[in-house]
Design an enzyme around this catalytic site. Structure first.
Site, PDB file in Angstrom:
ATOM      1  N   LYS A 161      42.378  28.815  49.197  1.00  0.00           N
ATOM      2  CA  LYS A 161      42.997  29.859  48.380  1.00  0.00           C
ATOM      3  C   LYS A 161      44.418  30.108  48.865  1.00  0.00           C
ATOM      4  O   LYS A 161      44.747  31.155  49.415  1.00  0.00           O
ATOM      5  CB  LYS A 161      42.166  31.142  48.430  1.00  0.00           C
ATOM      6  CG  LYS A 161      40.803  31.003  47.764  1.00  0.00           C
ATOM      7  CD  LYS A 161      39.992  32.283  47.856  1.00  0.00           C
ATOM      8  CE  LYS A 161      38.635  32.124  47.182  1.00  0.00           C
ATOM      9  NZ  LYS A 161      37.802  33.341  47.308  1.00  0.00           N
ATOM     10  N   THR A 162      45.243  29.104  48.682  1.00  0.00           N
ATOM     11  CA  THR A 162      46.639  29.185  49.094  1.00  0.00           C
ATOM     12  C   THR A 162      47.538  29.304  47.859  1.00  0.00           C
ATOM     13  O   THR A 162      47.120  29.032  46.740  1.00  0.00           O
ATOM     14  CB  THR A 162      47.044  27.930  49.889  1.00  0.00           C
ATOM     15  OG1 THR A 162      46.721  26.758  49.126  1.00  0.00           O
ATOM     16  CG2 THR A 162      46.311  27.867  51.220  1.00  0.00           C
TER      17      THR A 162
END
Length: 309
Positions: A161-162
């Site tokens: 989840k970047t």
């Protein structure tokens, strides 16, 4: 300019065995930074750059809120790509240092010298990068310190989840703060999630099919919603089992059962875990606790870059 000097600044260095900047290949950083600047630099004329001209000027980089300093290689590369600029770091500006800065106790980190229009073109991109990388490192360091205080020897990891286009920086910040990156991208490790399993028909089918093409160099992880799914994944040949969205006590019980039968399996706990709740998941049978908030819910550290006049 009124400010405090950094001679009295409280600085704590996070222990690292080797400089993490050696992980960053120069061509890759150059390419990534160039894309950032292309996104921000005017497509035609830079009127602000015309206003200030190309006389040589010096700007000072100040840290204005507490945190772990991270992202120095990216900051430098921004001004390298802008051209004609040099960055000189103060002794206090060490990657991974925890600095006690504030708006009333600013810390001088560096001076940047170059054509003033170039300095101003790189200013916001450089500050954005440093601010966010330091934010990830600060939150990661806080989580790591909690684990150390509780004598839990597992790994705290980020997730995928970047921020699109910013993965390299956020993953780097995790390492500076003392946490694990998890997989860097879709190619580094096979992770079979619920959608993969539903499409393949079963966990066993998904694992077996992945194993035929991933070879002996890639690990396979399976996201599991129950002990039964975890046992099936282990039996099918998964190397890592994620116990996803388990309540802490249930997770500990099921992790113990899984480890007893498959002691080689890496057990990961994930799903809604935060810095505040992660101690509930500490257990000898849990090897990894992953948190999406490490790269999705961090506070930025405040920096400014001011032309000396």
């Amino acid at each position: 300019m009124s400010s405090t000097t950094n001679n009295n600044t409280k600085s704590t260095k996070i222990d690292q065995h080797a400089p993490l900047s050696s992980l960053l290949p120069p061509p890759q950083i150059y390419s990534v930074v160039s894309r950032w600047l292309e996104d921000d630099i005017p497509s035609h004329f830079d009127v602000g750059g015309h206003v200030v001209g190309n006389t040589m000027q010096t700007a000072q980089l100040w840290m204005k809120s507490p945190g772990v300093l991270a992202g120095l290689p990216f900051f430098e590369k921004v001004f390298d790509v802008c051209g004609g600029c040099t960055v000189n770091w103060e002794d206090v500006a060490q990657e991974g240092s925890k600095l006690d800065a504030s708006s009333s106790n600013k810390v001088l980190l560096a001076t940047v010298t170059g054509p003033v229009s170039h300095l101003l073109r790189g200013e916001r991109t450089a500050l954005n990068t440093l601010s966010r990388c330091s934010g990830v490192a600060t939150l990661s360091h806080q989580c790591k310190q909690i684990a150390v205080a509780r004598n839990w020897n597992g790994l705290i990891a980020g997730t995928r989840k970047t921020t699109p286009g910013f993965r390299l920086v956020e993953k780097y910040g995790l390492l500076v703060g003392g946490c694990a990156t998890h997989r860097l991208d879709l190619s580094q490790m096979v992770m079979l999630k619920d959608n993969h399993i539903w499409s393949a028909g079963s966990i066993t089918n998904a694992v077996k099919k992945a194993a035929t093409v991933s070879g002996f160099t890639q690990k396979i992880e399976v996201e599991c919603q129950s002990l039964e799914e975890a046992m099936e994944a282990a039996e099918a040949g998964a190397h890592i089992v994620m116990l996803d969205n388990f309540e802490p006590e249930k997770l500990k019980l099921d992790a113990a059962v899984l480890k007893k039968k498959y002691p080689h399996i890496i057990v990961e706990a994930s799903g809604g875990i935060t810095m505040e709740s992660m101690t509930d998941y500490f257990d000898e049978n849990v090897d990894v606790i992953s948190q999406g908030k490490l790269t999705q819910g961090y506070d930025c550290v405040d920096f400014s870059l001011k032309i000396v006049h």
